[in-house]
Design an enzyme around this catalytic site. Structure first.
Site, PDB file in Angstrom:
ATOM      1  N   LYS A  47      -4.972   2.526  25.244  1.00 20.52           N
ATOM      2  CA  LYS A  47      -5.026   2.454  24.227  1.00 20.52           C
ATOM      3  C   LYS A  47      -3.706   1.773  22.384  1.00 20.52           C
ATOM      4  O   LYS A  47      -2.686   1.146  23.560  1.00 20.52           O
ATOM      5  CB  LYS A  47      -4.912   3.835  23.507  1.00 20.52           C
ATOM      6  CG  LYS A  47      -4.019   4.588  23.532  1.00 20.52           C
ATOM      7  CD  LYS A  47      -3.863   6.040  24.336  1.00 20.52           C
ATOM      8  CE  LYS A  47      -2.215   6.249  24.525  1.00 20.52           C
ATOM      9  NZ  LYS A  47      -2.585   7.999  24.130  1.00 20.52           N
ATOM     10  N   ARG A 145      -5.130  20.124  20.797  1.00 26.10           N
ATOM     11  CA  ARG A 145      -5.405  19.060  20.167  1.00 26.10           C
ATOM     12  C   ARG A 145      -6.259  18.838  20.209  1.00 26.10           C
ATOM     13  O   ARG A 145      -7.126  19.447  19.623  1.00 26.10           O
ATOM     14  CB  ARG A 145      -4.154  18.131  20.250  1.00 26.10           C
ATOM     15  CG  ARG A 145      -3.690  16.638  20.157  1.00 26.10           C
ATOM     16  CD  ARG A 145      -2.863  15.528  20.689  1.00 26.10           C
ATOM     17  NE  ARG A 145      -3.791  15.367  21.648  1.00 26.10           N
ATOM     18  CZ  ARG A 145      -2.614  14.386  22.251  1.00 26.10           C
ATOM     19  NH1 ARG A 145      -1.566  13.569  22.200  1.00 26.10           N
ATOM     20  NH2 ARG A 145      -3.386  13.683  23.491  1.00 26.10           N
ATOM     21  N   HIS A 177      -5.467  17.493  29.065  1.00 29.17           N
ATOM     22  CA  HIS A 177      -4.705  16.591  28.679  1.00 29.17           C
ATOM     23  C   HIS A 177      -2.857  17.644  29.035  1.00 29.17           C
ATOM     24  O   HIS A 177      -3.078  18.887  28.267  1.00 29.17           O
ATOM     25  CB  HIS A 177      -4.149  15.925  27.305  1.00 29.17           C
ATOM     26  CG  HIS A 177      -3.257  14.596  26.781  1.00 29.17           C
ATOM     27  ND1 HIS A 177      -3.170  14.166  28.391  1.00 29.17           N
ATOM     28  CD2 HIS A 177      -2.696  14.644  25.769  1.00 29.17           C
ATOM     29  CE1 HIS A 177      -2.219  13.095  27.693  1.00 29.17           C
ATOM     30  NE2 HIS A 177      -1.691  13.432  26.556  1.00 29.17           N
ATOM     31  N   ARG A 233      -4.270   9.099  34.598  1.00 34.99           N
ATOM     32  CA  ARG A 233      -4.684   8.904  33.354  1.00 34.99           C
ATOM     33  C   ARG A 233      -3.101   8.342  32.315  1.00 34.99           C
ATOM     34  O   ARG A 233      -3.212   8.963  31.915  1.00 34.99           O
ATOM     35  CB  ARG A 233      -4.963   9.359  32.745  1.00 34.99           C
ATOM     36  CG  ARG A 233      -6.712   9.158  31.843  1.00 34.99           C
ATOM     37  CD  ARG A 233      -6.985  10.042  31.275  1.00 34.99           C
ATOM     38  NE  ARG A 233      -6.364  11.355  30.534  1.00 34.99           N
ATOM     39  CZ  ARG A 233      -6.141  12.394  30.790  1.00 34.99           C
ATOM     40  NH1 ARG A 233      -7.259  12.915  31.593  1.00 34.99           N
ATOM     41  NH2 ARG A 233      -5.039  13.587  30.458  1.00 34.99           N
ATOM     42  N   TYR A 276      21.022  -5.746   2.119  1.00 32.80           N
ATOM     43  CA  TYR A 276      20.918  -4.716   0.902  1.00 32.80           C
ATOM     44  C   TYR A 276      22.201  -3.732   1.224  1.00 32.80           C
ATOM     45  O   TYR A 276      22.553  -2.299   1.713  1.00 32.80           O
ATOM     46  CB  TYR A 276      19.609  -4.095   1.167  1.00 32.80           C
ATOM     47  CG  TYR A 276      18.714  -4.925   1.044  1.00 32.80           C
ATOM     48  CD1 TYR A 276      18.419  -5.833   0.342  1.00 32.80           C
ATOM     49  CD2 TYR A 276      18.044  -5.383   1.750  1.00 32.80           C
ATOM     50  CE1 TYR A 276      17.606  -6.627  -0.394  1.00 32.80           C
ATOM     51  CE2 TYR A 276      16.712  -5.915   1.788  1.00 32.80           C
ATOM     52  CZ  TYR A 276      15.998  -7.061   0.920  1.00 32.80           C
ATOM     53  OH  TYR A 276      15.670  -7.586   0.742  1.00 32.80           O
ATOM     54  N   CYS A 323      16.596  -5.579   7.813  1.00 39.82           N
ATOM     55  CA  CYS A 323      15.276  -5.750   6.392  1.00 39.82           C
ATOM     56  C   CYS A 323      14.276  -5.817   6.912  1.00 39.82           C
ATOM     57  O   CYS A 323      13.900  -5.237   8.296  1.00 39.82           O
ATOM     58  CB  CYS A 323      15.813  -6.750   5.736  1.00 39.82           C
ATOM     59  SG  CYS A 323      17.487  -6.639   4.723  1.00 39.82           S
ATOM     60  N   MET A 324      13.013  -5.978   6.709  1.00 38.35           N
ATOM     61  CA  MET A 324      11.534  -5.991   6.817  1.00 38.35           C
ATOM     62  C   MET A 324      11.197  -7.557   7.434  1.00 38.35           C
ATOM     63  O   MET A 324      10.490  -6.915   8.290  1.00 38.35           O
ATOM     64  CB  MET A 324      11.033  -6.257   5.792  1.00 38.35           C
ATOM     65  CG  MET A 324       9.165  -6.107   5.732  1.00 38.35           C
ATOM     66  SD  MET A 324       8.233  -6.611   4.410  1.00 38.35           S
ATOM     67  CE  MET A 324       8.231  -5.271   3.503  1.00 38.35           C
ATOM     68  N   ASP A 325      11.999  -8.548   7.739  1.00 40.75           N
ATOM     69  CA  ASP A 325      12.216  -9.087   8.115  1.00 40.75           C
ATOM     70  C   ASP A 325      12.952  -9.802   9.099  1.00 40.75           C
ATOM     71  O   ASP A 325      12.950 -10.939  10.160  1.00 40.75           O
ATOM     72  CB  ASP A 325      11.531 -10.696   7.304  1.00 40.75           C
ATOM     73  CG  ASP A 325      10.370 -11.053   6.648  1.00 40.75           C
ATOM     74  OD1 ASP A 325       9.592 -10.073   6.322  1.00 40.75           O
ATOM     75  OD2 ASP A 325      10.665 -10.632   4.609  1.00 40.75           O
TER      76      ASP A 325
HETATM   77  C1  LIG Z   1      -1.735   8.540  25.642  1.00 39.35           C
HETATM   78  C2  LIG Z   1      -2.696   9.302  27.012  1.00 39.35           C
HETATM   79  C3  LIG Z   1      -2.851   9.276  28.041  1.00 39.35           C
HETATM   80  C4  LIG Z   1      -1.672   8.519  28.456  1.00 39.35           C
HETATM   81  O1  LIG Z   1      -0.775   8.874  28.285  1.00 39.35           O
HETATM   82  P1  LIG Z   1       1.202   8.531  28.756  1.00 39.35           P
HETATM   83  O2  LIG Z   1       2.125   9.734  28.709  1.00 39.35           O
HETATM   84  O3  LIG Z   1       1.394   7.631  28.036  1.00 39.35           O
HETATM   85  O4  LIG Z   1       1.051   8.260  30.401  1.00 39.35           O
HETATM   86  C5  LIG Z   1      -3.639   9.874  28.810  1.00 39.35           C
HETATM   87  N1  LIG Z   1      -4.494  11.123  28.634  1.00 39.35           N
HETATM   88  C6  LIG Z   1      -4.832  10.820  27.411  1.00 39.35           C
HETATM   89  C7  LIG Z   1      -5.732  12.027  26.587  1.00 39.35           C
HETATM   90  C8  LIG Z   1      -3.960  10.415  26.179  1.00 39.35           C
HETATM   91  O5  LIG Z   1      -4.325  10.160  24.786  1.00 39.35           O
END
Ligand SMILES: *Cc1c(COP(=O)(O)O)cnc(C)c1O
Length: 396
Positions: A47, A145, A177, A233, A276, A323-325
């Site tokens: 992701k 969540r 999770h 995961r 700045y 700064c930004m850049d």
């Molecule tokens: C982001 C996420 C993960 C991965 O988590 P890490 O701590 O980066 O290993 C696994 N499961 C879900 C549902 C997540 O949102």
């Protein structure tokens, strides 16, 4: 590991001021570390553009290294991987009312469901399309969540069983999770697993058993093989960052090295301020250099006057506001041997004395997840390692 000492843009590409080099061999190595530690197969979490590393190249590298499946938050992220030609199993687990469930079903994306409302919309879409949707029951076992809330679970399970009986869904997985994956000994980890086991038993009893179960994120995949179930995961650890820094690096290798080309070198007289609001003033005649990376690129402004960069094996302090850049570094009165066009390493593997991403995170009270996923689109992603070479050869 490929070590670059000079600016080396991808052949044919215009030279980029800022480059994030992604070592796909490091990612493959980290897949191996996670498989060995967990004793099971992986859903590689890619992701947020592969935590800033580039979702499609990272996905391919993890699959080639033995990851079984992919995971993302949004269906749109999963569809982008399909568009990139990736046909592996992909689960997406975060949806709004307008999530493109039709497109997900058509592209054979596993839709992880957090409510009866989501299930109803997926069933609608499946019936409209005349095919069954592949779904995962995402159970809230305590994180509070996403996931099906405890008080909704019994009704959700009934709806799911009915949808399965109608042929609208295939129940591929059940997942949750962890709240405290990075506190491996905390009793809540086992409690969450027990709650998920109970939920899985409910589905089985209703005639709609999940085919596989997954719980563990990076820290649990590395430290709690007893929670591994059918798949783990991990995200962060794939990219080589330690999910429990107090326990060391677990043999993981950071995959991203962020480098910028020195844009300008000049003198600065004693008593002069930099950037700045002149938040830093030189006490001596010195030389400074401009580095073309800023907060729009993911270098946090909060790091102002705290960070360092590595050039030709030497460390130089950043001075004045980021700064930004761009930001400025102090080269010292002799200029430190630095010339315009030299390459400054902002963070990387740490093997060369330069910072790792966690050094930035520690300095500003955040986590390296935020640093690596925050590296902006202006940084040119350059892929090195065996998998990158094979991809380039295949494209010729
Ligand atoms: C982001 C996420 C993960 C991965 O988590 P890490 O701590 O980066 O290993 C696994 N499961 C879900 C549902 C997540 O949102």
């Amino acid at each position: 590991m490929v070590v670059m000492t000079s600016h080396d843009p991808t052949p044919g590409a215009l030279p980029a001021a800022l480059t994030a080099t992604i070592d796909l061999d490091a990612i493959a190595h980290n897949v191996g570390v996670l498989r060995a530690a967990s004793g099971t197969d992986l859903i590689a979490v890619v992701k947020a553009n592969g935590y800033g590393h580039g979702a499609a190249p990272v996905a391919r590298a993890t699959l080639e290294a033995g990851a079984a499946e992919l995971g993302v938050a949004h269906i749109t992220e999963a569809l982008a991987l399909r568009d990139a030609g990736i046909d592996a199993h992909i689960t997406a687990w975060l949806h709004t009312n307008h999530a493109p469930f039709d497109a997900a079903i058509s592209a054979d994306i596993d839709i992880a469901l957090s409510s009866r409302r989501q299930l109803a919309r997926v069933v609608d879409a499946a019936q409209r399309l005349g095919r069954s949707a592949t779904v995962t029951a995402k159970v809230d076992t305590g994180l509070n969540r996403s996931g099906v809330a405890a008080d909704e679970w019994a009704d959700f399970a009934d709806d799911l069983a009915k949808a399965k009986a109608d042929g609208a869904v295939r129940v591929r997985a059940i997942m949750c999770h962890l709240v405290r994956g990075d506190e491996p000994e905390h009793p809540l980890n086992s409690q969450q697993a027990e709650r998920l086991d109970a939920a899985a038993a409910d589905l089985a009893q209703l005639g709609s058993p999940a085919e596989v179960m997954h719980i563990a994120n990076s820290p649990a995949a590395l430290t709690r093989p007893d929670l591994a179930r059918d798949l783990v995961r991990p995200g962060l650890a794939l990219y080589g960052c330690s999910p429990i820094p107090e326990r060391g690096d677990f043999g993981l290798v950071p995959a991203m090295t962020l480098r910028a080309e020195v844009a300008l070198v000049k003198t600065l007289a004693a008593g002069q301020g930099v950037s700045y609001n002149h938040h830093w003033t030189s006490e001596r005649d010195t030389m400074i250099a401009v580095i073309p990376a800023g907060y729009a690129d993911g270098v946090p402004r909060l790091l102002s006057n705290q960070m360092r960069v590595q050039i030709n094996g030497r460390s130089f302090p950043q001075v004045g506001r980021i700064c930004m850049d761009q930001f400025v570094i102090d080269l010292g009165p002799d200029g430190g041997g630095v010339a315009e066009g030299d390459i400054a390493e902002l963070f990387g593997t740490g093997a060369d004395g330069a910072p790792i991403a966690r050094e930035w995170a520690d300095q500003i009270g955040t986590i390296d997840y935020e640093i690596i996923s925050g590296i902006g689109a202006r940084a040119h992603r350059r892929y090195v390692g065996r998998a990158a070479r094979e991809t380039r050869t295949a494209q010729r």
